[in-house]
Motif scaffolding. Structure first.
Motif, PDB file in Angstrom:
ATOM      1  N   TRP A  37       0.818  -1.219   0.095  1.00  0.00           N
ATOM      2  CA  TRP A  37       0.001   0.089   0.057  1.00  0.00           C
ATOM      3  C   TRP A  37       0.630   1.239  -0.086  1.00  0.00           C
ATOM      4  N   ASP A  38       0.437   2.249  -0.878  1.00  0.00           N
ATOM      5  CA  ASP A  38       1.135   3.410  -1.057  1.00  0.00           C
ATOM      6  C   ASP A  38       0.531   4.527  -0.281  1.00  0.00           C
ATOM      7  N   LYS A  39       1.195   4.955   0.894  1.00  0.00           N
ATOM      8  CA  LYS A  39       0.526   5.884   1.695  1.00  0.00           C
ATOM      9  C   LYS A  39       0.219   7.240   1.026  1.00  0.00           C
ATOM     10  N   GLU A  40       0.869   7.203  -0.144  1.00  0.00           N
ATOM     11  CA  GLU A  40       0.701   8.724  -0.846  1.00  0.00           C
ATOM     12  C   GLU A  40      -0.813   8.708  -1.332  1.00  0.00           C
ATOM     13  N   GLU A  41      -1.464   7.524  -1.662  1.00  0.00           N
ATOM     14  CA  GLU A  41      -2.613   7.439  -2.129  1.00  0.00           C
ATOM     15  C   GLU A  41      -3.800   7.415  -1.056  1.00  0.00           C
ATOM     16  N   ARG A  42      -3.746   7.730  -0.036  1.00  0.00           N
ATOM     17  CA  ARG A  42      -4.585   7.800   1.195  1.00  0.00           C
ATOM     18  C   ARG A  42      -5.593   8.741   0.716  1.00  0.00           C
ATOM     19  N   LEU A  43      -5.235  10.004   0.667  1.00  0.00           N
ATOM     20  CA  LEU A  43      -6.153  11.188   0.499  1.00  0.00           C
ATOM     21  C   LEU A  43      -6.821  11.280  -0.885  1.00  0.00           C
ATOM     22  N   LEU A  44      -6.305  10.524  -1.803  1.00  0.00           N
ATOM     23  CA  LEU A  44      -7.070  10.310  -3.041  1.00  0.00           C
ATOM     24  C   LEU A  44      -7.997   9.323  -2.644  1.00  0.00           C
ATOM     25  N   SER A  45      -7.886   8.182  -2.242  1.00  0.00           N
ATOM     26  CA  SER A  45      -8.816   7.176  -2.202  1.00  0.00           C
ATOM     27  C   SER A  45      -9.971   7.780  -0.956  1.00  0.00           C
ATOM     28  N   LEU A  46      -9.872   8.588  -0.134  1.00  0.00           N
ATOM     29  CA  LEU A  46     -10.651   8.949   0.802  1.00  0.00           C
ATOM     30  C   LEU A  46     -11.742   9.894  -0.070  1.00  0.00           C
ATOM     31  N   CYS A  47     -11.110  10.851  -0.875  1.00  0.00           N
ATOM     32  CA  CYS A  47     -11.909  12.023  -1.629  1.00  0.00           C
ATOM     33  C   CYS A  47     -12.714  11.066  -2.768  1.00  0.00           C
ATOM     34  N   ALA A  48     -12.179  10.148  -3.246  1.00  0.00           N
ATOM     35  CA  ALA A  48     -13.012   9.476  -4.324  1.00  0.00           C
ATOM     36  C   ALA A  48     -14.292   8.694  -3.811  1.00  0.00           C
ATOM     37  N   ALA A  49     -14.025   8.270  -2.650  1.00  0.00           N
ATOM     38  CA  ALA A  49     -14.835   7.502  -1.843  1.00  0.00           C
ATOM     39  C   ALA A  49     -16.267   8.367  -1.425  1.00  0.00           C
ATOM     40  N   LEU A  50     -15.733   9.630  -1.090  1.00  0.00           N
ATOM     41  CA  LEU A  50     -16.657  10.627  -0.637  1.00  0.00           C
ATOM     42  C   LEU A  50     -17.676  11.048  -1.864  1.00  0.00           C
ATOM     43  N   LEU A  51     -16.669  11.356  -2.871  1.00  0.00           N
ATOM     44  CA  LEU A  51     -17.568  12.062  -4.124  1.00  0.00           C
ATOM     45  C   LEU A  51     -18.000  11.073  -5.337  1.00  0.00           C
ATOM     46  N   HIS A  52     -17.825   9.705  -4.921  1.00  0.00           N
ATOM     47  CA  HIS A  52     -18.143   8.674  -6.039  1.00  0.00           C
ATOM     48  C   HIS A  52     -19.691   8.909  -6.704  1.00  0.00           C
ATOM     49  N   ASP A  53     -20.586   9.383  -6.033  1.00  0.00           N
ATOM     50  CA  ASP A  53     -21.904   9.544  -6.451  1.00  0.00           C
ATOM     51  C   ASP A  53     -22.380  11.003  -6.604  1.00  0.00           C
ATOM     52  N   LEU A  54     -21.410  11.686  -6.600  1.00  0.00           N
ATOM     53  CA  LEU A  54     -21.630  13.364  -6.848  1.00  0.00           C
ATOM     54  C   LEU A  54     -22.747  13.580  -7.829  1.00  0.00           C
ATOM     55  N   GLY A  55     -22.637  12.854  -8.909  1.00  0.00           N
ATOM     56  CA  GLY A  55     -23.088  13.342 -10.252  1.00  0.00           C
ATOM     57  C   GLY A  55     -24.972  12.672 -10.404  1.00  0.00           C
ATOM     58  N   HIS A  56     -25.484  11.959  -9.320  1.00  0.00           N
ATOM     59  CA  HIS A  56     -26.780  11.276  -9.133  1.00  0.00           C
ATOM     60  C   HIS A  56     -27.629  12.587  -9.550  1.00  0.00           C
ATOM     61  N   GLY A  57     -28.488  12.174 -10.299  1.00  0.00           N
ATOM     62  CA  GLY A  57     -29.618  13.087 -10.590  1.00  0.00           C
ATOM     63  C   GLY A  57     -30.862  12.686  -9.632  1.00  0.00           C
ATOM     64  N   PRO A  58     -31.916  13.323  -9.726  1.00  0.00           N
ATOM     65  CA  PRO A  58     -33.163  13.156  -8.953  1.00  0.00           C
ATOM     66  C   PRO A  58     -33.688  11.696  -9.559  1.00  0.00           C
TER      67      PRO A  58
END
Length: 434
Positions: free
Chosen positions: A86-107
């Motif tokens: 595991w590359d620790k440098e990928e930690r923040l990227l993984s967290l942001c992608a997890a949080l934002l993965h459904d950002l574009g869902h419509g009604p």
């Protein structure tokens, strides 16, 4: 210390019915949660029209997004931390992608996408890369950071292990929505031993693998997913509501194209109807906006739009019968179409075949349309084995797609009335209602 490493003065903690607590330590994550694009997810239900069947299913995409973030946070901070793979440098990227993965869902999510031929993942990427508050926060980490987050969500990021955390056959997305949807619908099907699965996860070069000792927990997870799809996600009454919702949007689009004069111009829909929706227009749409129009459209002079909206708003849904697309059934459908026309009922809106299909688990099959990265087990000697090669339970359902067809119609207007009694009786006989 740069922005990417900045921590909160005090850790923020959200109470959560599924994970008990959601922990926010990183300033970047806290700032993303506060953006207007993320807060919009409060106004998008996680389960679309399912609230009309399971009355507790009022939870939002925001609830789920926080849950996916928390699972990934636990994986990268507690399970993967310190492991050489595991590359620790990928930690923040993984967290942001997890949080934002459904950002574009419509009604109403998937029904909405089908009608207007949209893709929520493309809108997620547009929000991340566009002129938005989300992009502003991500770009403070590094000018190239928003593109990395978008690539993870698009499944094109070079580190496939990071992608697999939120998009694979055993990912944080599925682990959260199965448990969360089970909780809010009140069913028992979606529960599985997530704690055990997290304990036996191990990072490898291209994806997460599961220690062989955790196989039974993974079997339970896959069966939970199977049951949730057929008992909740594909519930026939939920699908009835989706059919009506879809037909409302089709009818409104059709009327707009015919220059129909609405009592209140549907300004939020015009760019959608024209197939030219901008990101700004898309972000102004949520379920409160759509329900506002549905409420008003009950009073429209067009009888079809008025009736469909009244049905949706007041839960007067279509009934259904089993339908199998055989030659005999297709002949019956053609006859029903003719009879509906004779009875003055437009079959385009009131006689609908709806199909649902699910493949609970499959392994990699090169060259096939939907290639799937399999779930891999790691034996004590380090050997990697595909799950269905070790589990008889999973092997029994691997590659087996289940499909269900229903024919939906408004049973209430098929009651006998003067002048059309004979035709409606024929319809009822064909539908086996008498």
């Amino acid at each position: 210390m740069g922005y990417s490493e900045e921590k909160m003065y005090e850790e923020k903690v959200f109470k959560d019915p599924v994970h008990r607590y959601i922990h926010i330590k990183d300033r970047v994550i806290w700032d993303l949660i506060g953006t207007k694009e993320f807060q919009r997810l409060r106004r998008i239900r996680q389960l679309g029209t399912t609230f009309l069947v399971f009355h507790g299913a009022e939870h939002s995409r925001l609830n789920h997004s926080l849950g996916v973030y928390e699972i990934v946070r636990r994986i990268v901070d507690d399970v993967f931390d310190g492991r050489p793979e595991w590359d620790k440098e990928e930690r923040l990227l993984s967290l942001c992608a997890a949080l934002l993965h459904d950002l574009g869902h419509g009604p109403f999510s998937h029904s909405f996408e089908k009608v207007f031929d949209l893709d929520h993942e493309q809108f997620t990427q547009q929000i991340i890369l566009g002129d938005t508050e989300i992009h502003e926060v991500l770009a403070k980490v590094d000018p190239g950071f928003p593109k990395k987050v978008a690539d993870v969500i698009a499944k094109t990021y070079r580190n496939k292990l990071v992608v697999s955390l939120i998009s694979s056959q055993i990912d944080a997305d599925r682990m959260d929505y199965l448990q969360r949807d089970a909780y809010f619908t009140g069913v028992s099907y979606g529960h599985f031993d997530m704690e055990r699965i997290l304990r036996v996860m191990r990072p490898k070069e291209d994806q997460v693998v599961i220690k062989h000792s955790g196989m039974h927990a993974v079997e339970d997870y896959i069966m939970s997913r199977y049951q949730m799809y057929w008992q909740v996600y594909f519930h026939p009454v939920t699908r009835s509501a989706e059919v009506i919702l879809t037909k409302i949007l089709h009818r409104a689009k059709h009327l707009s194209e015919k220059s129909y004069t609405f009592k209140l111009p549907p300004i939020h829909f015009y760019s959608l109807f024209e197939g030219k929706i901008s990101l700004d227009d898309y972000l102004k749409l949520d379920e409160s906006v759509m329900l506002y129009y549905f409420q008003l459209w009950q009073e429209e002079s067009d009888p079809i739009l008025s009736d469909l909206c009244t049905r949706f708003v007041n839960r007067k849904l279509f009934k259904y019968v089993e339908f199998h697309p055989s030659n005999e059934q297709m002949s019956k459908l053609l006859e029903l179409n003719k009879l509906f026309h004779k009875a003055g009922i437009d079959p385009e809106y009131y006689l609908v075949v709806d199909s649902s299909s699910d493949l609970p688990y499959d392994f990699y099959r090169p060259g096939e349309e939907e290639e799937r990265l399999p779930i891999h087990l790691m034996k004590n000697n380090g050997e990697i084995r595909e799950l269905s090669r070790e589990s008889e339970i999973v092997d029994s359902i691997s590659g087996k797609r289940r499909t269900d067809h229903k024919l939906y119609f408004p049973a209430d207007i098929l009651e006998n009335d003067t002048g059309r009694r004979k035709i409606k009786k024929q319809i009822r006989q064909l539908l086996d209602l008498d």
